[in-house]
Scaffold this active site. Sequence first.
Site, mmCIF file in Angstrom:
data_model
loop_
_atom_site.group_PDB
_atom_site.id
_atom_site.type_symbol
_atom_site.label_atom_id
_atom_site.label_comp_id
_atom_site.label_asym_id
_atom_site.label_seq_id
_atom_site.Cartn_x
_atom_site.Cartn_y
_atom_site.Cartn_z
ATOM 1 N N ALA A 1 63.034 -9.298 27.659
ATOM 2 C CA ALA A 1 64.355 -9.926 27.705
ATOM 3 C C ALA A 1 64.294 -11.123 28.637
ATOM 4 C CB ALA A 1 65.422 -8.934 28.177
ATOM 5 N N GLU A 2 65.126 -12.137 28.320
ATOM 6 C CA GLU A 2 65.116 -13.351 29.124
ATOM 7 C C GLU A 2 66.538 -13.823 29.381
ATOM 8 O OE1 GLU A 2 62.578 -15.568 26.313
ATOM 9 O OE2 GLU A 2 61.188 -15.779 27.983
ATOM 10 N N GLY A 3 66.708 -14.540 30.498
ATOM 11 C CA GLY A 3 68.006 -15.100 30.838
ATOM 12 C C GLY A 3 67.831 -16.408 31.576
ATOM 13 N N GLY A 4 68.934 -16.982 32.029
ATOM 14 C CA GLY A 4 68.878 -18.278 32.670
ATOM 15 C C GLY A 4 68.007 -18.315 33.912
ATOM 16 N N PHE A 5 68.069 -17.277 34.734
ATOM 17 C CA PHE A 5 67.310 -17.251 35.984
ATOM 18 C C PHE A 5 66.473 -15.982 36.117
ATOM 19 C CE2 PHE A 5 70.908 -20.004 36.720
ATOM 20 C CZ PHE A 5 70.313 -21.114 37.313
ATOM 21 N N LYS B 1 61.771 -6.726 36.408
ATOM 22 C CA LYS B 1 62.759 -7.813 36.391
ATOM 23 C C LYS B 1 62.346 -8.868 37.414
ATOM 24 C CE LYS B 1 67.782 -8.577 36.541
ATOM 25 N NZ LYS B 1 69.102 -7.922 36.735
ATOM 26 N N ASP C 1 81.315 -4.863 35.333
ATOM 27 C CA ASP C 1 80.770 -5.431 34.096
ATOM 28 C C ASP C 1 80.240 -4.322 33.189
ATOM 29 O OD1 ASP C 1 80.361 -7.592 32.406
ATOM 30 O OD2 ASP C 1 78.328 -7.973 33.137
ATOM 31 N N VAL D 1 62.656 -10.215 32.059
ATOM 32 C CA VAL D 1 62.272 -8.809 32.156
ATOM 33 C C VAL D 1 61.028 -8.576 31.308
ATOM 34 C CG1 VAL D 1 63.009 -6.412 31.893
ATOM 35 C CG2 VAL D 1 64.696 -8.183 32.432
#
Length: 307
Positions: A34-38, A57, A156, A41
């Site tokens: 998994a990937e995100g802005g900052f 992470k 959240d 994983v």
Amino acid sequence: MWRFKPFMHKEPAGLEGRSIDVGTLKIQVKNVIAEGGFSCVYLARDLVHTSKQYALKHIICNDEELLELVMKEISVMKLLRGHPNVVTLYAHAIMDLGRTKEALLVMEYCDKSLVTVLDSRGAGFFDEKQVLAIFRDVCTAVFAMHTLSPPIAHRDLKAENLLLGPDGLWKLCDFGSTSTNHKRFEKPEEMGIEEDIIRKHTTPAYRAPEMWDLFRRELINEKVDIWALGCLLFRICYFKSAFDGESKLQILNGNYRIPELPNYGSSITDLIRDMLQASPDDRPDITQASALLDWPFISMNLGVVSC
């Protein structure tokens, strides 16, 4: 949970294939999951106990705000360590690289999220027993957070943040949004700061009415999680959101409709209605919710079963 989109802030080669030490663990980093802005994983393998897998992470902290979120996530996961319905944190490290800091969190590996399971079922709705089994797991984790002193609100809760563990239990993750700052906002400057935090760290489709409109001057506390649990239970039952997350008035007024099919018993539909009360004062707390369904939950702070 992390959004699946290009990761823009990591080294071109990433961490794939590297062997690294995190705390007392020696791990080999495998592929990205998994990937995100900052953050990114990875699947990782224990180099000593080679059959053991982890989720690693990796977070690049370009400012103090992001570092603070990471430290909060670590703190809450350590506090809840050992709870069967919370993703386990095995080890962590913060590396100071001068202009930035990087965090490594070695966590329990879970290969499915609830949103993945929901999306893959087509029209095969869960029966009532399955609904309650999933919902009980998340409520048990929330109960552990809400019964701490002071109570911790997750803020959240959503299908993306529920993962299916190798033991078959659903586990809550992503604790950077948590808060013990339960208050009623009166001053415009305070409202502006809180509105920015809410916008950044909560999800519109699960966001409680009191978070949408701070001028209502209602107490913002752990009852925001109860609203989110109502949204989550609706999603588990009907495979869609009670609110689209864009209609502010719809959410402020608690305006939604329970579908006729599938036809669940009143214990489920009444609980949805109770949790999705527009006023937080009218919602049950997590202990009352457990009583409505006659569930004993594990209290982390007391170490005993409470009803």
